[in-house]
Design an enzyme around this catalytic site. Structure first.
Site, PDB file in Angstrom:
ATOM      1  N   LEU A 222       5.438   0.570   3.321  1.00 32.57           N
ATOM      2  CA  LEU A 222       4.583   0.067   2.237  1.00 32.57           C
ATOM      3  C   LEU A 222       3.633  -1.034   2.702  1.00 32.57           C
ATOM      4  O   LEU A 222       2.924  -1.634   1.884  1.00 32.57           O
ATOM      5  CB  LEU A 222       5.464  -0.459   1.089  1.00 32.57           C
ATOM      6  CG  LEU A 222       6.379   0.591   0.459  1.00 32.57           C
ATOM      7  CD1 LEU A 222       7.374  -0.060  -0.499  1.00 32.57           C
ATOM      8  CD2 LEU A 222       5.556   1.658  -0.272  1.00 32.57           C
ATOM      9  N   GLY A 223       3.629  -1.322   4.001  1.00 30.52           N
ATOM     10  CA  GLY A 223       2.666  -2.285   4.542  1.00 30.52           C
ATOM     11  C   GLY A 223       2.943  -3.723   4.133  1.00 30.52           C
ATOM     12  O   GLY A 223       2.024  -4.548   4.157  1.00 30.52           O
ATOM     13  N   GLY A 224       4.166  -4.050   3.762  1.00 33.26           N
ATOM     14  CA  GLY A 224       4.458  -5.393   3.241  1.00 33.26           C
ATOM     15  C   GLY A 224       4.101  -6.502   4.228  1.00 33.26           C
ATOM     16  O   GLY A 224       3.315  -7.398   3.900  1.00 33.26           O
ATOM     17  N   GLY A 225       4.663  -6.449   5.421  1.00 33.34           N
ATOM     18  CA  GLY A 225       4.382  -7.491   6.415  1.00 33.34           C
ATOM     19  C   GLY A 225       2.910  -7.511   6.797  1.00 33.34           C
ATOM     20  O   GLY A 225       2.312  -8.583   6.974  1.00 33.34           O
ATOM     21  N   SER A 226       2.304  -6.334   6.899  1.00 30.68           N
ATOM     22  CA  SER A 226       0.880  -6.249   7.251  1.00 30.68           C
ATOM     23  C   SER A 226       0.019  -6.885   6.166  1.00 30.68           C
ATOM     24  O   SER A 226      -0.986  -7.546   6.451  1.00 30.68           O
ATOM     25  CB  SER A 226       0.459  -4.791   7.419  1.00 30.68           C
ATOM     26  OG  SER A 226       1.242  -4.150   8.390  1.00 30.68           O
TER      27      SER A 226
ATOM     28  N   PRO B  59       9.795  -4.353  -0.058  1.00 33.91           N
ATOM     29  CA  PRO B  59      10.843  -4.187   0.943  1.00 33.91           C
ATOM     30  C   PRO B  59      10.249  -4.066   2.341  1.00 33.91           C
ATOM     31  O   PRO B  59       9.224  -3.395   2.527  1.00 33.91           O
ATOM     32  CB  PRO B  59      11.543  -2.893   0.525  1.00 33.91           C
ATOM     33  CG  PRO B  59      10.630  -2.213  -0.430  1.00 33.91           C
ATOM     34  CD  PRO B  59       9.740  -3.255  -1.028  1.00 33.91           C
TER      35      PRO B  59
ATOM     36  N   LYS C  36       0.851  -1.205   0.000  1.00 38.10           N
ATOM     37  CA  LYS C  36       0.000   0.000   0.000  1.00 38.10           C
ATOM     38  C   LYS C  36       0.877   1.241   0.000  1.00 38.10           C
ATOM     39  O   LYS C  36       2.050   1.198   0.401  1.00 38.10           O
ATOM     40  CB  LYS C  36      -0.951   0.025   1.200  1.00 38.10           C
ATOM     41  CG  LYS C  36      -0.284   0.052   2.592  1.00 38.10           C
ATOM     42  CD  LYS C  36       0.167   1.426   3.070  1.00 38.10           C
ATOM     43  CE  LYS C  36       0.853   1.344   4.425  1.00 38.10           C
ATOM     44  NZ  LYS C  36       1.628   2.558   4.759  1.00 38.10           N
TER      45      LYS C  36
ATOM     46  N   ASP D  96      -1.766  -1.224  10.306  1.00 35.10           N
ATOM     47  CA  ASP D  96      -2.171  -1.198   8.881  1.00 35.10           C
ATOM     48  C   ASP D  96      -2.972  -2.431   8.474  1.00 35.10           C
ATOM     49  O   ASP D  96      -3.573  -2.456   7.403  1.00 35.10           O
ATOM     50  CB  ASP D  96      -0.923  -1.240   7.975  1.00 35.10           C
ATOM     51  CG  ASP D  96      -0.118   0.034   8.012  1.00 35.10           C
ATOM     52  OD1 ASP D  96      -0.652   1.061   8.445  1.00 35.10           O
ATOM     53  OD2 ASP D  96       1.045  -0.022   7.581  1.00 35.10           O
TER      54      ASP D  96
HETATM   55  O1  C5P Z   1       0.849  -0.883  15.038  1.00 32.44           O
HETATM   56  P1  C5P Z   1       2.192  -0.964  14.399  1.00 32.44           P
HETATM   57  O2  C5P Z   1       3.007  -2.110  14.903  1.00 32.44           O
HETATM   58  O3  C5P Z   1       2.130  -0.892  12.926  1.00 32.44           O
HETATM   59  O4  C5P Z   1       2.922   0.385  14.845  1.00 32.44           O
HETATM   60  C1  C5P Z   1       4.305   0.472  14.981  1.00 32.44           C
HETATM   61  C2  C5P Z   1       4.628   1.670  15.868  1.00 32.44           C
HETATM   62  O5  C5P Z   1       4.295   2.882  15.215  1.00 32.44           O
HETATM   63  C3  C5P Z   1       3.884   1.714  17.174  1.00 32.44           C
HETATM   64  O6  C5P Z   1       4.550   0.998  18.172  1.00 32.44           O
HETATM   65  C4  C5P Z   1       3.851   3.210  17.485  1.00 32.44           C
HETATM   66  O7  C5P Z   1       5.089   3.598  18.047  1.00 32.44           O
HETATM   67  C5  C5P Z   1       3.782   3.835  16.123  1.00 32.44           C
HETATM   68  N1  C5P Z   1       2.406   4.183  15.726  1.00 32.44           N
HETATM   69  C6  C5P Z   1       1.800   5.297  16.302  1.00 32.44           C
HETATM   70  N2  C5P Z   1       0.517   5.613  15.943  1.00 32.44           N
HETATM   71  C7  C5P Z   1      -0.132   4.879  15.024  1.00 32.44           C
HETATM   72  C8  C5P Z   1       0.462   3.764  14.416  1.00 32.44           C
HETATM   73  C9  C5P Z   1       1.750   3.437  14.788  1.00 32.44           C
HETATM   74  O8  C5P Z   1       2.395   5.977  17.149  1.00 32.44           O
HETATM   75  N3  C5P Z   1      -1.384   5.230  14.692  1.00 32.44           N
END
Ligand code: C5P
Length: 297
Positions: free
Chosen positions: A104-108, A99, A17, A141
């Protein structure tokens, strides 16, 4: 299948994405940030090969990701626990093209694709709402990537409103060769950096009206901090603009940058010139929700 028979394997595409817009509105009490974003799936994709039944096995062509904590393995475990069926097995291979740690949301997307495909292949019949709730436990994501296509994202990322497909665009996509930590990018924000949702709303209005996307409203609150902290990313953005890109925007928490085009000739010409400067660049395009979902059947 729980009788030990291996069903015919299928390939499923896990599309990356980009954030057409990303506004950080403020910080929440739980440390996450409140977002307003328009996300769009693109043709760059990972591929999962899934065979249900047989042995439970996971492999990935990127050795560092061939681990039991891979989001794909965690997605499978969450599904099993949700339906209390520890007997469910799947052999999953993951070919990476997107990558990692690129914004880019690859793992998600790998995780979302595993949830949707295993739900179908294990015949669990879980609703999209339940899959979304499971996805939210795997990353911010991931609920969006259950749907794909064009969508409005709010909350910390878990509130997803599918939108009509945005104008189809060619994209030149560059992944700078630096690793950027998402928590560090969010953590470096101060209240002075917070934005409002005006660009996001303007882009959504254009999408609903089936108008061309207003390129000048494609913005990302996180971009300024990343360009400041990683001068090589700022240099690449400048190079792409110098080479004739009409606009260059960072996706997610970066460091990937994209330039949108309406003409293949213009996109291809930029990609060729960027490769001449040894940039890590792909020519890709937006992908609709229907295409995302068909690629998981
Ligand atoms: O949820 P995810 O693992 O993708 O988020 C990674 C990190 O990005 C979170 O630990 C947080 O530090 C930050 N984040 C945030 N606010 C969001 C999404 C992510 O602060 N809405």
């Amino acid at each position: 299948m729980s009788d030990g028979t291996v069903a015919t394997p299928i390939f499923a595409a896990a599309y990356a994405k980009i954030n057409l817009t990303l506004a950080v509105l403020g910080r929440r009490d739980d440390g996450y940030h409140r977002l307003a974003s328009v996300m769009q799936t693109i043709s760059l994709c990972d591929t999962l090969r899934i065979a249900v039944g047989g042995a439970d096995r996971f492999d990935c062509d990127v050795a560092a990701l061939a681990q039991p904590d891979n989001l794909v393995v965690r997605a499978a475990s969450l599904l099993r626990a949700e339906v209390a069926r520890p007997d469910l097995a799947a052999e999953i291979e993951l070919h990476k093209e997107v990558p990692a740690q690129g914004g880019l949301g690859g793992g998600s997307s790998d995780a979302a694709t595993a949830l949707v495909t295993l739900n179908a292949r294990w015949r669990l019949g879980l609703s999209l709402a339940r899959l979304e709730a499971l996805a939210a436990r795997l990353g911010s994501d991931t609920p969006y990537l259950i749907h794909g296509g064009t969508a409005r994202i709010e909350g910390r990322g878990e509130i997803v409103e599918p939108l009509p497909d945005a104008e189809p665009l060619w994209l030149a996509l560059v992944k700078p060769l630096v690793d950027v930590s998402t928590p560090a990018v969010f953590g470096a924000l101060t209240p002075a950096d917070y934005g409002d949702a005006a660009d996001t709303e303007a882009v959504i209005a254009a999408i609903r009206a089936e108008n061309p996307l207003p390129f000048e409203r494609l913005t990302n609150t996180l971009e300024r901090g990343v360009l400041r902290a990683y001068p090589e990313v700022a240099d690449i953005k400048k190079s792409l603009l110098d080479l004739g890109a009409p606009l260059v925007v960072m996706s997610g928490s970066g460091p990937s940058l994209f330039a949108p085009f309406r003409s293949l000739r213009e996109a291809a010409s930029l990609v060729e010139r960027a490769r001449g400067r040894h940039l890590n660049v792909w020519l890709c395009h937006s992908v609709t929700r229907a295409q995302v979902q068909a690629a998981r059947e």
